[in-house]
Design a protein around this motif. Structure first.
Motif, mmCIF file in Angstrom:
data_model
loop_
_atom_site.group_PDB
_atom_site.id
_atom_site.type_symbol
_atom_site.label_atom_id
_atom_site.label_comp_id
_atom_site.label_asym_id
_atom_site.label_seq_id
_atom_site.Cartn_x
_atom_site.Cartn_y
_atom_site.Cartn_z
ATOM 1 N N LYS A 290 8.097 -0.481 9.654
ATOM 2 C CA LYS A 290 8.276 -1.887 9.986
ATOM 3 C C LYS A 290 9.590 -2.141 10.718
ATOM 4 O O LYS A 290 9.662 -2.973 11.611
ATOM 5 N N GLU B 161 -5.158 1.861 2.107
ATOM 6 C CA GLU B 161 -5.436 1.882 3.542
ATOM 7 C C GLU B 161 -6.303 0.678 3.927
ATOM 8 O O GLU B 161 -6.031 -0.008 4.924
ATOM 9 N N SER C 60 -4.349 -2.651 3.642
ATOM 10 C CA SER C 60 -3.457 -2.852 4.787
ATOM 11 C C SER C 60 -4.238 -3.307 6.012
ATOM 12 O O SER C 60 -3.779 -4.168 6.775
ATOM 13 N N GLY D 153 5.108 5.265 15.004
ATOM 14 C CA GLY D 153 5.117 4.197 14.010
ATOM 15 C C GLY D 153 4.857 4.697 12.601
ATOM 16 O O GLY D 153 4.703 3.908 11.676
ATOM 17 N N GLN D 154 4.807 6.023 12.426
ATOM 18 C CA GLN D 154 4.662 6.667 11.125
ATOM 19 C C GLN D 154 5.895 7.534 10.882
ATOM 20 O O GLN D 154 6.472 8.060 11.832
ATOM 21 N N THR E 207 1.438 3.360 1.913
ATOM 22 C CA THR E 207 0.065 3.538 1.454
ATOM 23 C C THR E 207 0.078 4.528 0.298
ATOM 24 O O THR E 207 0.541 5.664 0.452
ATOM 25 N N ARG F 257 0.540 7.515 3.717
ATOM 26 C CA ARG F 257 1.376 7.373 4.897
ATOM 27 C C ARG F 257 2.311 6.174 4.796
ATOM 28 O O ARG F 257 2.133 5.295 3.970
ATOM 29 N N GLN F 258 3.295 6.181 5.700
ATOM 30 C CA GLN F 258 4.281 5.112 5.752
ATOM 31 C C GLN F 258 4.287 4.495 7.143
ATOM 32 O O GLN F 258 4.650 5.157 8.115
ATOM 33 N N LYS F 259 3.874 3.248 7.228
ATOM 34 C CA LYS F 259 3.875 2.523 8.492
ATOM 35 C C LYS F 259 5.238 1.863 8.670
ATOM 36 O O LYS F 259 5.643 1.042 7.853
ATOM 37 N N VAL G 4 9.286 0.377 5.364
ATOM 38 C CA VAL G 4 7.918 0.814 5.613
ATOM 39 C C VAL G 4 6.907 0.037 4.785
ATOM 40 O O VAL G 4 7.250 -0.571 3.768
ATOM 41 N N GLU H 159 -3.915 -6.811 8.188
ATOM 42 C CA GLU H 159 -3.779 -6.876 9.643
ATOM 43 C C GLU H 159 -4.824 -7.802 10.249
ATOM 44 O O GLU H 159 -4.531 -8.562 11.180
#
Length: 216
Positions: free
Chosen positions: A69, A131, A134, A43-44, A87, A65-67, A84, A138
């Motif tokens: 989507k 971070e 985000s 997921g990264q 962050t 980082r890049q989460k 993504v 959530e």
């Protein structure tokens, strides 16, 4: 999906990375089959460096980082589009996007963060704000049991505002006490509760930074 991608003769496919909220194009990199697989599993975002001839994960050292989507390929199946949640800054220069200059070399976007300054001598930097932001988002979406953040969102705006006021007073007291440790601790509390308020009001950190830049 991996089996359907048309990798080039070097086993690579270009990947355009885009901010899933704003639609802003952040960067373009390359993936091989393994990088694509790791991206899907973790997921990264993972990429393949043509210069270093190795895999690398975005933000592994910087924390930016890049989460992932959503991932898509184009009609010819020879290019990827990755949406993504970014962050910090996507560009190694400290700009939010790698596309920050026009063709005349004029800078059209100010630096969001400077990773060289942020992480010099191992010191933390502003990336932790993204971070934490985000994570708070959530918590609002999932409302896990036992979470203090969940408690604040369930109690509502008045409770959040009350906590912001209380923490602001604690910062003032800590400053008057002339204790660095106490002031750092209480300021961190204030930052956290302010970000809960921002998430509650659907205000992005980038909005705050943009206003500070305007004033500067």
């Amino acid at each position: 999906m991996t089996e359907e991608i048309r990798f080039d003769e070097n086993g690579l496919v270009p990947a355009v990375v885009q901010d899933y909220k704003s639609g802003r194009v952040l960067m373009v990199a390359y993936m091989n089959a393994e990088a694509l697989q790791r991206t899907r599993e973790t997921g990264q975002t993972w990429f393949f460096s043509r210069r270093r001839n190795c895999l690398w994960m975005k933000g592994e050292t910087s924390g930016h980082r890049q989460k992932v989507k959503q991932m898509m390929y184009d009609c010819d199946r020879d290019a990827l589009l990755i949406l993504v949640e970014q962050t910090g800054a996507a560009c190694h220069t400290g700009h939010y996007s790698c596309f920050y200059q026009d063709l005349e070399g004029n800078e059209v976007e100010n630096k969001l963060v400077d990773p060289a300054l942020m992480y010099a001598t191992g010191r933390e930097g502003p990336a932790i704000l993204y971070e934490l932001y985000s994570l708070i988002q959530e918590r609002r979406e999932q409302l896990p049991e036992g979470s203090y953040t969940t408690y604040l969102f369930k109690e509502g705006l008045d409770k959040i505002l009350k906590k912001v006021g209380e923490e602001n007073a604690e910062v003032i007291i800590a400053a008057k006490n002339k204790s660095k440790e106490e002031l750092v601790y209480e300021t961190a509390d204030l930052f956290y509760h302010l970000m809960v308020l921002l998430v509650e009001r659907n205000i992005e950190l980038a909005d705050i930074f943009a206003e500070l830049r305007r004033r500067r």
